[in-house]
Design a protein around this motif. Structure first.
Motif, PDB file in Angstrom:
ATOM      1  N   UNK A 180     -37.760  -9.514  14.020  1.00  0.00           N
ATOM      2  CA  UNK A 180     -36.927 -10.648  14.847  1.00  0.00           C
ATOM      3  C   UNK A 180     -37.331 -10.688  16.166  1.00  0.00           C
ATOM      4  N   UNK A 181     -37.794  -9.556  16.840  1.00  0.00           N
ATOM      5  CA  UNK A 181     -38.221  -9.813  18.009  1.00  0.00           C
ATOM      6  C   UNK A 181     -39.508 -10.452  18.280  1.00  0.00           C
ATOM      7  N   UNK A 182     -40.572 -10.612  17.332  1.00  0.00           N
ATOM      8  CA  UNK A 182     -41.459 -11.291  17.304  1.00  0.00           C
ATOM      9  C   UNK A 182     -41.001 -13.005  17.185  1.00  0.00           C
ATOM     10  N   UNK A 183     -40.047 -13.188  16.274  1.00  0.00           N
ATOM     11  CA  UNK A 183     -39.329 -14.613  16.095  1.00  0.00           C
ATOM     12  C   UNK A 183     -38.749 -14.919  17.304  1.00  0.00           C
ATOM     13  N   UNK A 184     -37.865 -14.111  18.005  1.00  0.00           N
ATOM     14  CA  UNK A 184     -37.549 -14.464  19.452  1.00  0.00           C
ATOM     15  C   UNK A 184     -38.412 -14.644  20.637  1.00  0.00           C
ATOM     16  N   UNK A 185     -39.672 -14.320  20.379  1.00  0.00           N
ATOM     17  CA  UNK A 185     -40.688 -14.778  21.144  1.00  0.00           C
ATOM     18  C   UNK A 185     -41.128 -16.127  21.047  1.00  0.00           C
ATOM     19  N   UNK A 186     -40.694 -16.695  20.026  1.00  0.00           N
ATOM     20  CA  UNK A 186     -41.120 -18.081  19.737  1.00  0.00           C
ATOM     21  C   UNK A 186     -40.171 -19.012  20.071  1.00  0.00           C
ATOM     22  N   UNK A 187     -40.586 -20.438  20.308  1.00  0.00           N
ATOM     23  CA  UNK A 187     -39.634 -21.222  20.880  1.00  0.00           C
ATOM     24  C   UNK A 187     -38.696 -22.048  19.892  1.00  0.00           C
ATOM     25  N   UNK A 188     -38.810 -21.572  18.657  1.00  0.00           N
ATOM     26  CA  UNK A 188     -38.025 -22.265  17.776  1.00  0.00           C
ATOM     27  C   UNK A 188     -38.126 -21.393  16.394  1.00  0.00           C
ATOM     28  N   UNK A 189     -36.911 -21.264  15.757  1.00  0.00           N
ATOM     29  CA  UNK A 189     -36.971 -20.293  14.459  1.00  0.00           C
ATOM     30  C   UNK A 189     -36.353 -21.086  13.285  1.00  0.00           C
ATOM     31  N   UNK A 190     -37.200 -20.986  12.282  1.00  0.00           N
ATOM     32  CA  UNK A 190     -36.596 -21.539  11.062  1.00  0.00           C
ATOM     33  C   UNK A 190     -36.837 -20.606   9.870  1.00  0.00           C
ATOM     34  N   UNK A 191     -35.651 -20.335   9.407  1.00  0.00           N
ATOM     35  CA  UNK A 191     -35.422 -19.339   8.334  1.00  0.00           C
ATOM     36  C   UNK A 191     -35.533 -19.901   7.009  1.00  0.00           C
ATOM     37  N   UNK A 192     -36.260 -19.268   6.012  1.00  0.00           N
ATOM     38  CA  UNK A 192     -36.152 -19.735   4.596  1.00  0.00           C
ATOM     39  C   UNK A 192     -34.848 -19.114   4.005  1.00  0.00           C
TER      40      UNK A 192
END
Length: 701
Positions: free
Chosen positions: A117-129
């Motif tokens: 989740x920390x990697x994902x939070x370092x992205x500008x936008x998060x889309x989850x399947x």
């Protein structure tokens, strides 16, 4: 070093970074990951002019599993500089990724816990399947750690200090994708892998100048910073609420999370990341995190993985009979139905059986109507023995009376499917003795559930002298089907959990007989890390039941039975009608079922002149009472493994989580097993021979 991230740039300039560690079934934040992320970010920077956006996804079923716990548990104070350098590298690369100047989207195709989740939070936008079983969150606090790859820093800046702490960081909650969307951890949820990647590409095309909010001019932290008057006025409540939540127990991880969040909110992002690192390294080099990682990750994995299950093939259970529709039987029936099993819930009358089914109706109240209806449709309430025809497993949950249990088994055994598993939910009665009343003792086993069944995760499987491997395997598989963690123990009065928690209650109530004030006893337990004070727990158990169980022990042990000071106190209160919560009065007073104050009449219960006892002694008397009896269980063969003992004590009887378990407590005690033995000998001189340590302790060889 092996590359764990694949780099692919499309003709349109979108780079896909695919997390895929070839050496593991799941991606973890190990040194190979760190080296790979450095390499791909270096390449992104070098090729920036040709890059239009970045998608971060995974080739595994999960997105990213988190930190490398096998390495983390080994960290010592001597490793602190190297660990700090590694964390600085990991955070530096994620920081370079989010400040690349190109839109970065996390396409989260499965669970993203901890570092994922920390990697994902370092992205500008998060889309989850919306994949089955997918979870997102920060479980670190449950392992004695904090999210140290930017998790604290970024959630505080996304959500604000109060929400980040209470919703995500301090709870350890694992969110389903839809709940993660509602909480603000992700920005969108999609139904198919195709939509996941298409959505990421569409967002990149629509947001060519994307940046993190905290890197945008004019950014204000939601709710304000600690210097904001409105938030500053709330800050004193944060540690007070945490202390209330922990009931006085000093737990390093929640305190470190609170400190990192508040301190980090007062400085810039990069300094906040440094603050976060220092708190994590302190936790990693401490003993509590090692205890909790050892128990709640490695031991739990071992137990659930089937270490106690014989390697035999058995048919899965399909239809279960539950005998006794009281709270325990009704809870077991609900657990079976929720797991997709057909259940026949039998009691002596149709009305009693219907009341048990009504309990299930209450439990499904918050579920979607269709799912609730399906669960209830699997439960048949009856008083007719014939309705049990075809059941391939029976779980008896009637009153704790050997004759009654034999009677109900004799009644139902002839109508069950051939070779049906015969299980008793008894919490104290020896399984070997109960098995004498059935025609097939090899198929007879103990399945001790804990109340409330729908919430308590542990199942204690008890193997009698004649229990066969097939019965054990079937009981184990059924327990896992119900979502329980099954420990396997050998027969003996009280087995493991009931016997050991009895020592805890006896020691605490014995303190009352010594003249130690009741509030001091309760506070000593809470500050030692127990979830409930022992006097409150005794009220929940019922003093009448405690007396009955003790009489059974006394009858079985005869001249070997050792009377304890606690026995007189229990007899006196029970004789006064103060039997506990169910009676409306016990060690505590109750009003409308709610626990109030400790009863003012407890002080005269002392049978000895009171003396000043240090708080540390009160705490260790409770901890040692349980650990020493667990050692006896191990020595006597009641416990088959230390792992089962540790997990059973944590999930079943509330032994303090920071210890990592009742036997790990012995190993991790200052000075190791020898230090534990020396302290036990001190307690024996001060408080009685029951604290005398055994001649041989695990880990002292």
């Amino acid at each position: 070093m092996t590359a764990t991230i694949a780099y692919h740039r499309d003709p349109d300039g979108v780079v896909t970074l695919t997390l895929d560690d070839p050496g593991q079934s799941a991606n973890t934040m190990n040194r190979a990951y760190a080296a790979s992320m450095t390499a791909v970010v270096d390449r992104l920077v070098a090729e920036k002019d040709a890059v239009t956006g970045v998608i971060v996804t995974s080739a595994k079923q999960t997105f990213f599993a988190g930190g490398d716990l096998p390495e983390m548990i080994k960290v010592t104070s001597a490793d602190a500089p190297a660990v700090t350098a590694l964390l600085d590298t990991v955070k530096g690369d994620l920081r370079r990724l989010e400040t690349l100047g190109r839109p970065v989207v996390a396409a989260i195709n499965g669970s993203a816990l901890g570092g994922g989740l920390e990697i994902a939070l370092a992205c500008h936008h998060r889309i989850a399947l919306d994949a089955g079983g997918s979870r997102l969150g920060f479980p670190e606090v449950t392992l004695g750690l904090l999210p140290g790859a930017g998790g604290v820093t970024r959630t505080v800046r996304m959500m604000g200090l109060a929400k980040a702490l209470t919703t995500v960081l301090l709870t350890g909650r694992q969110f389903r994708p839809a709940d993660a969307l509602a909480a603000g951890l992700v920005d969108a949820v999609v139904a198919t892998p195709e939509e996941l990647i298409a959505g990421a590409r569409a967002w990149i095309a629509a947001h060519p100048d994307a940046a993190q909010p905290w890197d945008t001019p004019g950014y204000r932290m939601p709710g304000g910073t600690p210097t904001s008057p409105s938030l500053a006025a709330q800050l004193p409540a944060f540690p007070a609420n945490l202390r209330k939540q922990l009931k006085g127990n000093r737990m390093p991880a929640p305190e470190a999370i609170l400190a990192a969040a508040v301190e980090g909110a007062q400085v810039d992002v990069d300094t906040a990341l440094t603050v976060e690192t220092r708190h994590l390294v302190t936790l990693l080099t401490g003993q509590v995190a090692k205890n909790m990682i050892g128990a709640f990750f490695f031991d739990l994995k071992t137990v659930n993985g089937g270490a106690g299950r014989p390697a035999v093939e058995v048919a899965p259970t399909t239809r279960v009979a539950v005998l006794g529709a009281g709270m325990m039987g009704a809870g077991i029936a609900y657990a079976c139905a929720r797991a997709g099993l057909d259940v026949v819930l039998k009691d002596v009358t149709e009305e009693a059986a219907a009341r048990g089914r009504a309990h299930a109706e209450k439990l499904v109240g918050r579920l979607p109507a269709e799912k609730a209806a399906a669960i209830l449709a699997r439960i048949t309430a009856t008083a007719d023995v014939a309705a049990l025809a075809g059941c391939d497993a029976v779980i008896e949950a009637v009153f704790e009376d050997p004759e009654l249990k034999r009677k109900v088994f004799a009644e139902v055994e002839p109508v069950l499917a051939e070779g049906a598993l015969l299980a008793s939910n008894t919490s104290t009665l020896p399984i070997t003795g109960l098995a004498a009343g059935v025609a097939r003792p090899a198929d007879f086993i103990g399945m001790h559930f804990f109340s409330p069944v729908d919430k308590m995760p542990l199942l204690e499987i008890v193997v009698g002298e004649q229990t066969g491997d097939a019965a054990l395997a079937r009981a184990f598989d059924l327990g896992r089907r119900l979502g329980k963690t099954p420990i396997v123990v050998n027969d003996g009065r009280g087995f493991f959990t009931s016997r050991v928690i009895g020592r805890f209650l006896d020691e605490a109530i014995g303190m009352l007989a010594e003249g130690i004030p009741a509030p001091s006893i309760e506070q000593a337990a809470l500050q030692a890390g127990y979830p409930t004070g022992p006097l409150a727990l005794a009220d929940e158990v019922s003093l009448t039941l405690m007396r009955r169980i003790r009489r059974q022990f006394e009858a079985a042990q005869g001249a070997d039975f050792a009377a304890m000071p606690s026995h007189g106190v229990v007899d006196l209160l029970d004789g006064l009608g103060r039997a506990g919560r169910a009676a409306g009065q016990g060690f505590y007073d109750y009003e409308n079922g709610r626990r109030g104050r400790l009863w003012s009449g407890l002080a005269p219960m002392a049978t000895a002149e009171g003396r000043a006892v240090p708080l540390a002694d009160l705490q260790e008397r409770l901890l040692f009472a349980e650990s020493l009896d667990a050692l006896r269980c191990l020595d006597e063969g009641v416990l088959r493994s230390e792992t089962d003992g540790d997990i059973g004590s944590l999930l079943g009887i509330g032994f303090p989580a920071w210890t990592g378990g009742v036997l790990r407590y012995v190993r991790q005690y200052p000075g190791g097993p020898a230090g534990f033995a020396a302290r036990a000998s001190e307690l024996a001189k001060l408080y009685g021979d029951r604290f005398t340590p055994p001649a041989r302790l695990p880990g002292s060889e």
